[in-house]
Design a protein around this motif. Structure first.
Motif, PDB file in Angstrom:
ATOM      1  N   MET A  90       0.816  -1.316  -0.028  1.00 49.87           N
ATOM      2  CA  MET A  90      -0.298  -0.047  -0.019  1.00 49.87           C
ATOM      3  C   MET A  90       0.840   1.213  -0.018  1.00 49.87           C
ATOM      4  O   MET A  90       1.862   1.577   0.072  1.00 49.87           O
ATOM      5  N   ASP A  91       0.005   2.578  -0.469  1.00 50.74           N
ATOM      6  CA  ASP A  91       0.821   3.077  -0.553  1.00 50.74           C
ATOM      7  C   ASP A  91       0.454   4.455   0.912  1.00 50.74           C
ATOM      8  O   ASP A  91      -0.149   3.649   1.594  1.00 50.74           O
ATOM      9  N   ALA A  92       2.063   5.388   1.400  1.00 45.76           N
ATOM     10  CA  ALA A  92       2.265   5.605   2.379  1.00 45.76           C
ATOM     11  C   ALA A  92       1.323   7.264   2.826  1.00 45.76           C
ATOM     12  O   ALA A  92       1.174   6.839   3.906  1.00 45.76           O
ATOM     13  N   ASP A  93       1.107   7.368   1.968  1.00 45.12           N
ATOM     14  CA  ASP A  93      -0.329   8.778   1.614  1.00 45.12           C
ATOM     15  C   ASP A  93      -1.731   8.219   2.030  1.00 45.12           C
ATOM     16  O   ASP A  93      -2.424   9.616   2.297  1.00 45.12           O
ATOM     17  N   LEU A  94      -2.027   7.422   2.790  1.00 50.41           N
ATOM     18  CA  LEU A  94      -3.421   6.645   2.933  1.00 50.41           C
ATOM     19  C   LEU A  94      -4.511   6.610   1.731  1.00 50.41           C
ATOM     20  O   LEU A  94      -5.356   6.710   2.122  1.00 50.41           O
ATOM     21  N   GLN A  95      -3.909   7.063   0.735  1.00 49.87           N
ATOM     22  CA  GLN A  95      -4.925   7.530  -0.392  1.00 49.87           C
ATOM     23  C   GLN A  95      -5.605   6.062  -0.692  1.00 49.87           C
ATOM     24  O   GLN A  95      -6.097   5.425  -0.569  1.00 49.87           O
ATOM     25  N   ASP A  96      -4.729   4.737  -0.258  1.00 55.02           N
ATOM     26  CA  ASP A  96      -4.951   3.351   0.362  1.00 55.02           C
ATOM     27  C   ASP A  96      -5.479   2.646   1.109  1.00 55.02           C
ATOM     28  O   ASP A  96      -4.431   2.317   2.567  1.00 55.02           O
ATOM     29  N   GLU A 193     -13.292   3.771  -2.894  1.00 52.86           N
ATOM     30  CA  GLU A 193     -13.797   5.408  -3.456  1.00 52.86           C
ATOM     31  C   GLU A 193     -12.117   5.750  -3.054  1.00 52.86           C
ATOM     32  O   GLU A 193     -12.236   5.430  -1.692  1.00 52.86           O
ATOM     33  N   ARG A 194     -11.427   6.180  -4.077  1.00 55.72           N
ATOM     34  CA  ARG A 194      -9.560   6.447  -3.634  1.00 55.72           C
ATOM     35  C   ARG A 194     -10.199   7.583  -3.022  1.00 55.72           C
ATOM     36  O   ARG A 194     -10.791   8.639  -3.601  1.00 55.72           O
ATOM     37  N   PRO A 195      -9.158   7.945  -1.382  1.00 56.53           N
ATOM     38  CA  PRO A 195      -9.619   9.164  -1.232  1.00 56.53           C
ATOM     39  C   PRO A 195      -8.443  10.756  -1.967  1.00 56.53           C
ATOM     40  O   PRO A 195      -7.148   9.455  -2.074  1.00 56.53           O
ATOM     41  N   ALA A 196      -7.949  11.551  -1.757  1.00 55.50           N
ATOM     42  CA  ALA A 196      -7.367  12.139  -1.752  1.00 55.50           C
ATOM     43  C   ALA A 196      -5.829  11.972  -0.785  1.00 55.50           C
ATOM     44  O   ALA A 196      -6.699  11.269   0.305  1.00 55.50           O
ATOM     45  N   ARG A 197      -5.001  12.671  -1.155  1.00 55.58           N
ATOM     46  CA  ARG A 197      -3.754  12.172  -0.422  1.00 55.58           C
ATOM     47  C   ARG A 197      -4.039  12.851   1.177  1.00 55.58           C
ATOM     48  O   ARG A 197      -5.018  14.158   1.386  1.00 55.58           O
ATOM     49  N   ALA A 198      -3.601  11.579   2.322  1.00 58.67           N
ATOM     50  CA  ALA A 198      -3.646  13.275   3.963  1.00 58.67           C
ATOM     51  C   ALA A 198      -3.170  13.840   3.715  1.00 58.67           C
ATOM     52  O   ALA A 198      -3.161  15.352   4.603  1.00 58.67           O
TER      53      ALA A 198
END
Ligand code: UDP
Ligand code: MG
Length: 307
Positions: A90-96, A193-198
């Motif tokens: 998973m990505d670090a930016d909480l988009q996942d 639904e992929r949220p925006a970058r945290a």
């Protein structure tokens, strides 16, 4: 039981919230877990922050690259370090959203070897990029024999067996989501639904995005080479027909061409252009052969923490 691989490149703004969100999700699952951060040559405080987390909690581990080797190299390094029954990338930016790991594990227990997250709605900062994403994934599907599911990223859960096979693949141009699809096994999607970058900025410039897109096509498809053949064929036939038309005009006396200068120039330029395109395409593949032949390591791990 579970390994979570997270590539990190200058993510100081999200490391704290990532850490707490992960704990919130992973502890209630009630299984043993490890989190492997792959620090892809960050130049901000990420390195120190990751080390602090790893030193205070042995379930968290970190690999630090000697410089920035790119997202796909980081994912590859992380997957090579996992020790568990199944691995999540998973990505670090909480988009996942880490919360999805719970659902993914359920599907895995049902017997799926790969559970990937599929985006429900197009993301991207502007209409142009959203359209580009949409078209790219559809085109990729058309161009390859491999069923690459559209609108999926690297966010997925993979069984140990799939991870081992992925790790055993020798190729250097690693488009992980493509290799994953290529491997087959029982795969299933979970929509989200992929949220925006945290927080923080995207680490993918347009240039890097195009590079990744090209990697996808070139590593899975020979269509670009065939395109060169089709184009060469089309142009040859078209110019032959053009020649016939000119000849007929000459014979019937209906030719208005100024002694053939314009048509000659057009044909020569057009053919020259096509030849250049073909050479470029072939060059692209030769470049990749060169990459493979070099057998250069994919990344250099300067040191590791907790591994
Ligand atoms: N990343 C990385 N190396 C890079 C670029 C990105 O490890 O050279 C990581 C980044 O820290 C993040 C993930 O890859 O965890 C996805 O990057 P990003 O969120 O910037 O991409 P986007 O979601 O905008 O496509
Ligand atoms: Mg992101």
């Amino acid at each position: 039981m579970l390994s979570v691989v997270i590539p990190i490149f200058n993510e100081e703004d999200v490391v704290e919230s990532l850490h707490s969100r992960l704990l919130q999700v992973l502890i209630p699952i009630g299984e043993s877990f490890e989190v492997i951060f792959v620090n892809d040559g960050s130049s901000d405080r990420s390195e120190a922050m990751l080390d602090a987390i790893c030193n205070s909690d042995p379930r968290f581990k970190a690999l630090h690259f000697s410089r920035n080797f790119g997202h796909q190299a980081a994912v590859t390094a992380g997957l090579r370090a996992v020790k568990c029954q199944c691995a999540v990338v998973m990505d670090a930016d909480l988009q996942d959203p880490p919360e999805m790991i719970v659902q993914m594990m359920e599907r895995w227990r049902e017997g799926f070897q790969v559970v990937y997250a599929q985006k429900q709605r197009r993301e991207g900062p502007n209409v142009f990029l959203r359209a580009a994403y949409y078209l790219y994934y559809r085109a990729l599907r058309k161009l390859t024999d491999v069923e690459v599911p559209p609108d999926t990223g690297d966010f997925c859960l993979m069984d140990r067996k799939v991870v081992d096979l992925l790790n055993a693949m020798p190729e250097r141009n690693r488009y992980v989501r493509g290799l994953r699809a290529w491997l087959g096994f029982r795969q299933t999607a979970i929509m989200f639904e992929r949220p925006a970058r945290a927080a923080g900025q995207t680490k993918y410039s347009l240039r890097r995005l195009i590079g990744l897109a090209a990697d996808g096509v070139l590593s899975l498809s020979k269509a670009p080479l065939r395109l060169a053949i089709y184009m060469g064929f089309f142009v040859s036939v078209a110019s032959f027909l053009l020649g016939v038309i000119f000849a007929i005009q000459q014979i019937t006396g209906t030719s208005r061409a100024a002694r053939g200068w314009a048509s000659t120039i057009v044909v020569v330029l057009f053919l020259g252009g096509v030849q250049l395109i073909c050479i470029g395409l072939i060059g692209e593949f030769i470049g990749r052969i060169y990459d493979e032949v070099k057998q250069r390591p994919l990344y250099v791990v300067a040191r590791s923490t907790g591994l």
